[in-house]
Design an enzyme around this catalytic site. Structure first.
Site, PDB file in Angstrom:
ATOM      1  N   HIS A 180      -6.037   2.999  -3.870  1.00 15.75           N
ATOM      2  CA  HIS A 180      -5.898   3.233  -2.419  1.00 15.75           C
ATOM      3  C   HIS A 180      -6.209   4.694  -2.093  1.00 15.75           C
ATOM      4  O   HIS A 180      -5.622   5.255  -1.179  1.00 15.75           O
ATOM      5  CB  HIS A 180      -4.492   2.836  -1.970  1.00 15.75           C
ATOM      6  CG  HIS A 180      -4.328   2.679  -0.477  1.00 15.75           C
ATOM      7  ND1 HIS A 180      -5.181   1.946   0.312  1.00 15.75           N
ATOM      8  CD2 HIS A 180      -3.380   3.163   0.379  1.00 15.75           C
ATOM      9  CE1 HIS A 180      -4.770   1.986   1.582  1.00 15.75           C
ATOM     10  NE2 HIS A 180      -3.686   2.729   1.642  1.00 15.75           N
ATOM     11  N   HIS A 190       3.720  -2.394   3.038  1.00 15.78           N
ATOM     12  CA  HIS A 190       3.722  -1.029   2.500  1.00 15.78           C
ATOM     13  C   HIS A 190       5.002  -0.753   1.717  1.00 15.78           C
ATOM     14  O   HIS A 190       6.096  -1.038   2.206  1.00 15.78           O
ATOM     15  CB  HIS A 190       3.602  -0.016   3.634  1.00 15.78           C
ATOM     16  CG  HIS A 190       2.291  -0.117   4.366  1.00 15.78           C
ATOM     17  ND1 HIS A 190       2.065  -1.080   5.319  1.00 15.78           N
ATOM     18  CD2 HIS A 190       1.147   0.599   4.249  1.00 15.78           C
ATOM     19  CE1 HIS A 190       0.811  -0.943   5.774  1.00 15.78           C
ATOM     20  NE2 HIS A 190       0.236   0.067   5.147  1.00 15.78           N
ATOM     21  N   HIS A 202      -5.478   9.372   0.985  1.00 20.38           N
ATOM     22  CA  HIS A 202      -5.411   8.528   2.184  1.00 20.38           C
ATOM     23  C   HIS A 202      -6.235   9.054   3.362  1.00 20.38           C
ATOM     24  O   HIS A 202      -5.765   9.106   4.505  1.00 20.38           O
ATOM     25  CB  HIS A 202      -3.952   8.355   2.621  1.00 20.38           C
ATOM     26  CG  HIS A 202      -3.671   7.028   3.271  1.00 20.38           C
ATOM     27  ND1 HIS A 202      -3.813   6.811   4.619  1.00 20.38           N
ATOM     28  CD2 HIS A 202      -3.259   5.853   2.746  1.00 20.38           C
ATOM     29  CE1 HIS A 202      -3.487   5.552   4.892  1.00 20.38           C
ATOM     30  NE2 HIS A 202      -3.154   4.941   3.769  1.00 20.38           N
ATOM     31  N   ASP A 246       0.816  -1.217   0.000  1.00 16.61           N
ATOM     32  CA  ASP A 246       0.000   0.000   0.000  1.00 16.61           C
ATOM     33  C   ASP A 246       0.854   1.274   0.000  1.00 16.61           C
ATOM     34  O   ASP A 246       2.025   1.256   0.384  1.00 16.61           O
ATOM     35  CB  ASP A 246      -0.872   0.046   1.265  1.00 16.61           C
ATOM     36  CG  ASP A 246      -1.960  -1.010   1.272  1.00 16.61           C
ATOM     37  OD1 ASP A 246      -1.983  -1.860   0.367  1.00 16.61           O
ATOM     38  OD2 ASP A 246      -2.782  -0.966   2.205  1.00 16.61           O
TER      39      ASP A 246
HETATM   40 ZN   LIG Z   1      -2.536   3.061   3.320  1.00 18.18          ZN
END
Ligand SMILES: [Zn+2]
Length: 282
Positions: free
Chosen positions: A140, A239, A144, A90
Protein backbone atom coordinates in the site's frame (compact mmCIF):
# COMPACT_ATOMS: atom_id res chain seq x y z
CA UNK A 1 -57.32 17.10 31.53
CA UNK A 2 -53.88 18.63 31.04
CA UNK A 3 -52.32 15.67 32.79
CA UNK A 4 -54.09 13.28 30.41
CA UNK A 5 -52.71 15.14 27.39
CA UNK A 6 -49.20 15.02 28.88
CA UNK A 7 -49.48 11.27 29.48
CA UNK A 8 -50.81 10.79 25.96
CA UNK A 9 -47.92 12.73 24.43
CA UNK A 10 -45.38 10.83 26.52
CA UNK A 11 -46.89 7.55 25.32
CA UNK A 12 -46.69 8.63 21.67
CA UNK A 13 -43.04 9.67 22.08
CA UNK A 14 -42.22 6.38 23.82
CA UNK A 15 -43.78 4.37 20.98
CA UNK A 16 -41.90 6.41 18.37
CA UNK A 17 -38.63 5.90 20.22
CA UNK A 18 -39.25 2.15 20.48
CA UNK A 19 -39.97 1.91 16.75
CA UNK A 20 -36.85 3.94 15.91
CA UNK A 21 -34.76 1.82 18.26
CA UNK A 22 -36.00 -1.44 16.73
CA UNK A 23 -35.55 -0.10 13.19
CA UNK A 24 -32.06 1.19 13.84
CA UNK A 25 -30.61 -1.35 16.26
CA UNK A 26 -32.19 -4.76 15.74
CA UNK A 27 -29.91 -6.68 13.38
CA UNK A 28 -31.27 -7.20 9.86
CA UNK A 29 -31.86 -10.79 8.74
CA UNK A 30 -28.83 -12.37 7.08
CA UNK A 31 -28.79 -12.12 3.27
CA UNK A 32 -31.25 -14.51 1.60
CA UNK A 33 -30.51 -16.97 -1.21
CA UNK A 34 -29.04 -15.60 -4.42
CA UNK A 35 -31.13 -15.17 -7.57
CA UNK A 36 -28.07 -15.81 -9.76
CA UNK A 37 -26.09 -19.03 -10.32
CA UNK A 38 -22.74 -19.08 -8.50
CA UNK A 39 -20.70 -19.44 -11.69
CA UNK A 40 -22.63 -16.83 -13.70
CA UNK A 41 -20.17 -14.13 -14.77
CA UNK A 42 -20.68 -10.54 -13.65
CA UNK A 43 -20.85 -7.59 -16.01
CA UNK A 44 -18.20 -4.82 -15.99
CA UNK A 45 -16.55 -4.28 -12.57
CA UNK A 46 -18.43 -1.89 -10.30
CA UNK A 47 -18.16 -0.18 -6.94
CA UNK A 48 -21.44 -0.90 -5.19
CA UNK A 49 -21.32 1.74 -2.46
CA UNK A 50 -21.91 5.47 -2.93
CA UNK A 51 -19.07 7.91 -3.46
CA UNK A 52 -18.08 10.17 -0.58
CA UNK A 53 -16.18 13.22 -1.77
CA UNK A 54 -13.73 13.45 1.07
CA UNK A 55 -9.98 13.08 1.54
CA UNK A 56 -9.30 13.02 -2.18
CA UNK A 57 -10.99 9.72 -3.01
CA UNK A 58 -10.77 8.89 -6.69
CA UNK A 59 -14.09 9.11 -8.59
CA UNK A 60 -15.67 5.66 -8.84
CA UNK A 61 -16.04 6.03 -12.61
CA UNK A 62 -12.22 6.20 -12.93
CA UNK A 63 -11.79 3.00 -10.92
CA UNK A 64 -14.45 1.27 -13.00
CA UNK A 65 -12.93 2.51 -16.27
CA UNK A 66 -9.51 1.13 -15.31
CA UNK A 67 -11.03 -2.16 -14.12
CA UNK A 68 -12.68 -2.53 -17.54
CA UNK A 69 -9.62 -1.40 -19.52
CA UNK A 70 -7.18 -3.68 -17.64
CA UNK A 71 -9.27 -6.77 -16.77
CA UNK A 72 -6.19 -8.90 -16.03
CA UNK A 73 -4.40 -6.33 -13.89
CA UNK A 74 -6.96 -4.13 -12.10
CA UNK A 75 -9.67 -5.77 -9.96
CA UNK A 76 -12.64 -4.26 -8.12
CA UNK A 77 -14.47 -7.47 -7.20
CA UNK A 78 -14.58 -11.18 -7.96
CA UNK A 79 -15.67 -12.27 -11.46
CA UNK A 80 -18.67 -14.47 -10.56
CA UNK A 81 -21.48 -14.89 -8.02
CA UNK A 82 -19.98 -17.36 -5.59
CA UNK A 83 -21.05 -16.52 -2.04
CA UNK A 84 -17.62 -15.25 -1.10
CA UNK A 85 -16.32 -12.02 0.38
CA UNK A 86 -12.75 -10.82 0.83
CA UNK A 87 -12.13 -8.57 3.83
CA UNK A 88 -9.26 -6.17 3.14
CA UNK A 89 -7.54 -3.83 5.59
CA UNK A 90 -5.40 -0.82 4.61
CA UNK A 91 -2.86 1.56 6.16
CA UNK A 92 -1.51 -0.75 8.87
CA UNK A 93 0.06 -2.29 10.71
CA UNK A 94 -0.96 -0.08 13.63
CA UNK A 95 -1.66 -0.40 17.35
CA UNK A 96 -5.07 -1.85 16.36
CA UNK A 97 -3.71 -4.66 14.18
CA UNK A 98 -3.15 -7.11 17.05
CA UNK A 99 -6.74 -6.90 18.28
CA UNK A 100 -8.02 -7.21 14.70
CA UNK A 101 -5.86 -10.33 14.21
CA UNK A 102 -7.30 -11.70 17.48
CA UNK A 103 -10.86 -11.19 16.18
CA UNK A 104 -10.09 -12.83 12.83
CA UNK A 105 -8.45 -15.75 14.60
CA UNK A 106 -11.42 -16.17 16.94
CA UNK A 107 -13.74 -16.51 13.92
CA UNK A 108 -11.30 -18.56 11.82
CA UNK A 109 -11.31 -15.94 9.03
CA UNK A 110 -8.43 -15.11 6.66
CA UNK A 111 -8.19 -11.58 5.28
CA UNK A 112 -5.91 -9.49 3.07
CA UNK A 113 -3.77 -6.65 4.46
CA UNK A 114 -2.47 -3.79 2.32
CA UNK A 115 0.37 -2.43 4.39
CA UNK A 116 2.37 0.80 4.29
CA UNK A 117 6.17 0.67 4.36
CA UNK A 118 6.47 3.35 7.06
CA UNK A 119 4.12 1.37 9.32
CA UNK A 120 5.85 -1.96 8.65
CA UNK A 121 9.16 -0.43 9.75
CA UNK A 122 7.52 0.47 13.09
CA UNK A 123 5.81 -2.92 13.66
CA UNK A 124 7.58 -5.68 11.75
CA UNK A 125 6.25 -8.25 14.24
CA UNK A 126 2.69 -7.45 13.18
CA UNK A 127 3.61 -8.12 9.53
CA UNK A 128 5.14 -11.43 10.61
CA UNK A 129 2.12 -12.38 12.68
CA UNK A 130 -0.42 -11.60 9.91
CA UNK A 131 1.61 -13.77 7.50
CA UNK A 132 2.07 -16.64 9.97
CA UNK A 133 -1.67 -16.67 10.67
CA UNK A 134 -2.50 -17.19 7.00
CA UNK A 135 -3.48 -13.69 5.88
CA UNK A 136 -2.51 -12.36 2.47
CA UNK A 137 -0.14 -9.41 2.28
CA UNK A 138 -0.19 -6.56 -0.24
CA UNK A 139 1.70 -3.31 -0.89
CA UNK A 140 0.00 0.00 0.00
CA UNK A 141 3.04 2.23 -0.80
CA UNK A 142 5.64 3.66 1.57
CA UNK A 143 4.05 7.03 2.49
CA UNK A 144 0.47 6.93 1.11
CA UNK A 145 0.81 9.56 -1.65
CA UNK A 146 -1.50 10.41 -4.54
CA UNK A 147 0.34 8.11 -6.93
CA UNK A 148 -0.80 9.66 -10.20
CA UNK A 149 1.07 12.87 -9.31
CA UNK A 150 4.45 11.11 -9.02
CA UNK A 151 7.09 10.77 -11.70
CA UNK A 152 7.72 7.16 -12.80
CA UNK A 153 11.11 6.76 -11.10
CA UNK A 154 9.90 8.13 -7.78
CA UNK A 155 6.74 6.02 -8.07
CA UNK A 156 8.76 2.81 -8.12
CA UNK A 157 11.94 3.65 -6.21
CA UNK A 158 10.47 5.60 -3.29
CA UNK A 159 7.00 4.11 -2.94
CA UNK A 160 6.20 0.70 -4.45
CA UNK A 161 9.67 -0.81 -4.91
CA UNK A 162 10.86 0.50 -1.56
CA UNK A 163 7.94 -1.17 0.20
CA UNK A 164 8.53 -4.41 -1.73
CA UNK A 165 12.06 -4.36 -0.27
CA UNK A 166 10.68 -4.00 3.26
CA UNK A 167 8.40 -7.01 2.73
CA UNK A 168 11.41 -8.98 1.46
CA UNK A 169 13.35 -8.06 4.60
CA UNK A 170 10.54 -8.90 7.04
CA UNK A 171 8.84 -11.97 5.51
CA UNK A 172 11.32 -13.01 2.81
CA UNK A 173 9.13 -12.41 -0.26
CA UNK A 174 7.62 -9.58 -2.28
CA UNK A 175 3.81 -9.43 -2.58
CA UNK A 176 2.19 -9.73 -6.00
CA UNK A 177 -0.69 -7.41 -5.18
CA UNK A 178 -0.93 -3.71 -4.33
CA UNK A 179 -3.66 -1.18 -3.58
CA UNK A 180 -3.24 2.48 -4.56
CA UNK A 181 -4.04 4.98 -1.77
CA UNK A 182 -7.40 6.72 -2.42
CA UNK A 183 -7.87 4.27 -5.32
CA UNK A 184 -5.79 6.71 -7.37
CA UNK A 185 -3.32 5.48 -9.97
CA UNK A 186 -2.53 6.49 -13.56
CA UNK A 187 -2.87 4.20 -16.57
CA UNK A 188 0.89 4.31 -17.21
CA UNK A 189 1.55 3.30 -13.58
CA UNK A 190 -0.85 0.35 -13.98
CA UNK A 191 1.09 -0.68 -17.11
CA UNK A 192 4.39 -0.39 -15.21
CA UNK A 193 3.06 -2.62 -12.40
CA UNK A 194 1.72 -5.11 -14.93
CA UNK A 195 5.20 -5.45 -16.46
CA UNK A 196 6.56 -6.14 -12.97
CA UNK A 197 3.93 -8.80 -12.29
CA UNK A 198 1.92 -6.80 -9.73
CA UNK A 199 -1.89 -6.77 -9.68
CA UNK A 200 -3.86 -3.67 -8.62
CA UNK A 201 -6.61 -4.55 -6.13
CA UNK A 202 -9.31 -1.91 -5.62
CA UNK A 203 -12.66 -2.66 -3.94
CA UNK A 204 -16.38 -3.04 -4.65
CA UNK A 205 -17.69 -2.29 -1.14
CA UNK A 206 -16.33 0.72 0.72
CA UNK A 207 -17.44 0.44 4.37
CA UNK A 208 -16.28 4.07 4.71
CA UNK A 209 -14.92 3.16 8.10
CA UNK A 210 -12.32 5.91 7.49
CA UNK A 211 -15.25 8.31 7.83
CA UNK A 212 -17.65 6.44 10.08
CA UNK A 213 -15.17 5.57 12.81
CA UNK A 214 -15.29 9.21 13.86
CA UNK A 215 -19.07 9.12 14.33
CA UNK A 216 -21.06 8.40 17.48
CA UNK A 217 -22.14 4.74 17.14
CA UNK A 218 -19.43 4.37 14.49
CA UNK A 219 -19.09 0.58 14.83
CA UNK A 220 -22.82 0.20 14.31
CA UNK A 221 -22.69 2.43 11.24
CA UNK A 222 -19.79 0.50 9.72
CA UNK A 223 -21.72 -2.71 10.31
CA UNK A 224 -24.91 -1.41 8.70
CA UNK A 225 -23.11 0.14 5.72
CA UNK A 226 -21.55 -3.26 5.01
CA UNK A 227 -24.79 -5.18 5.48
CA UNK A 228 -26.70 -2.90 3.12
CA UNK A 229 -24.14 -3.34 0.32
CA UNK A 230 -23.21 -7.02 0.78
CA UNK A 231 -22.92 -8.79 -2.56
CA UNK A 232 -21.33 -11.94 -3.96
CA UNK A 233 -17.56 -11.85 -4.44
CA UNK A 234 -17.32 -8.43 -2.82
CA UNK A 235 -13.90 -6.99 -2.05
CA UNK A 236 -14.59 -5.11 1.17
CA UNK A 237 -12.50 -2.06 2.05
CA UNK A 238 -11.69 -1.42 5.71
CA UNK A 239 -8.75 0.05 7.63
CA UNK A 240 -6.62 -1.20 10.50
CA UNK A 241 -4.37 1.89 10.40
CA UNK A 242 -4.42 5.62 9.70
CA UNK A 243 -6.52 6.64 12.71
CA UNK A 244 -8.49 5.26 15.63
CA UNK A 245 -9.70 1.88 14.41
CA UNK A 246 -11.24 0.13 17.42
CA UNK A 247 -14.70 0.69 15.90
CA UNK A 248 -13.64 -1.14 12.75
CA UNK A 249 -12.41 -4.05 14.89
CA UNK A 250 -15.72 -4.09 16.79
CA UNK A 251 -17.74 -4.00 13.54
CA UNK A 252 -15.72 -6.89 12.04
CA UNK A 253 -16.41 -8.99 15.14
CA UNK A 254 -20.16 -8.54 14.56
CA UNK A 255 -20.19 -8.73 10.77
CA UNK A 256 -18.43 -12.08 10.47
CA UNK A 257 -21.20 -14.11 12.20
CA UNK A 258 -23.87 -12.18 10.25
CA UNK A 259 -22.23 -12.96 6.90
CA UNK A 260 -21.64 -16.60 7.87
CA UNK A 261 -25.33 -16.92 8.77
CA UNK A 262 -26.12 -15.74 5.23
CA UNK A 263 -23.94 -18.52 3.79
CA UNK A 264 -20.94 -16.33 2.95
CA UNK A 265 -17.40 -17.69 3.04
CA UNK A 266 -14.36 -15.54 3.71
CA UNK A 267 -11.52 -15.82 1.20
CA UNK A 268 -8.28 -14.01 0.52
CA UNK A 269 -7.92 -11.96 -2.65
CA UNK A 270 -5.76 -14.59 -4.41
CA UNK A 271 -8.47 -17.21 -4.01
CA UNK A 272 -11.25 -14.93 -5.17
CA UNK A 273 -9.38 -13.78 -8.27
CA UNK A 274 -7.50 -17.00 -9.05
CA UNK A 275 -4.08 -15.39 -8.52
CA UNK A 276 -0.91 -17.30 -7.56
CA UNK A 277 -0.63 -18.06 -3.83
CA UNK A 278 1.88 -16.15 -1.74
CA UNK A 279 4.69 -18.16 -0.09
CA UNK A 280 3.69 -19.85 3.16
CA UNK A 281 5.66 -19.49 6.39
CA UNK A 282 8.30 -22.26 6.53
ZN1 LIG B 1 -4.84 3.85 2.45
Amino acid sequence: MRRKIAYGLAAVVAVMLAVWWAWEWLPPAPPGPSAVAADAPKGPPKVRTPFRNYWGQTPLADMERQGTKYPHTVFLEGPKHRRWVALTFDDGPSEYTSSLLDVLKKHGVKATFFMMGTQMDLRPWAVQRAWREGHMLGNHTYTHPHLSELDPTYFWDEEIGKTQGIFKRIVGFEPKIMRPPYGEISDSEIEDLDRRGLKVIQWSLDTQDWYRNRMLFGAHNIERATQEATHEEAIILMHDGGGKRYKTVEAVDKLIPWLKAGGYEFVTVDQMLGLPKQPRPG
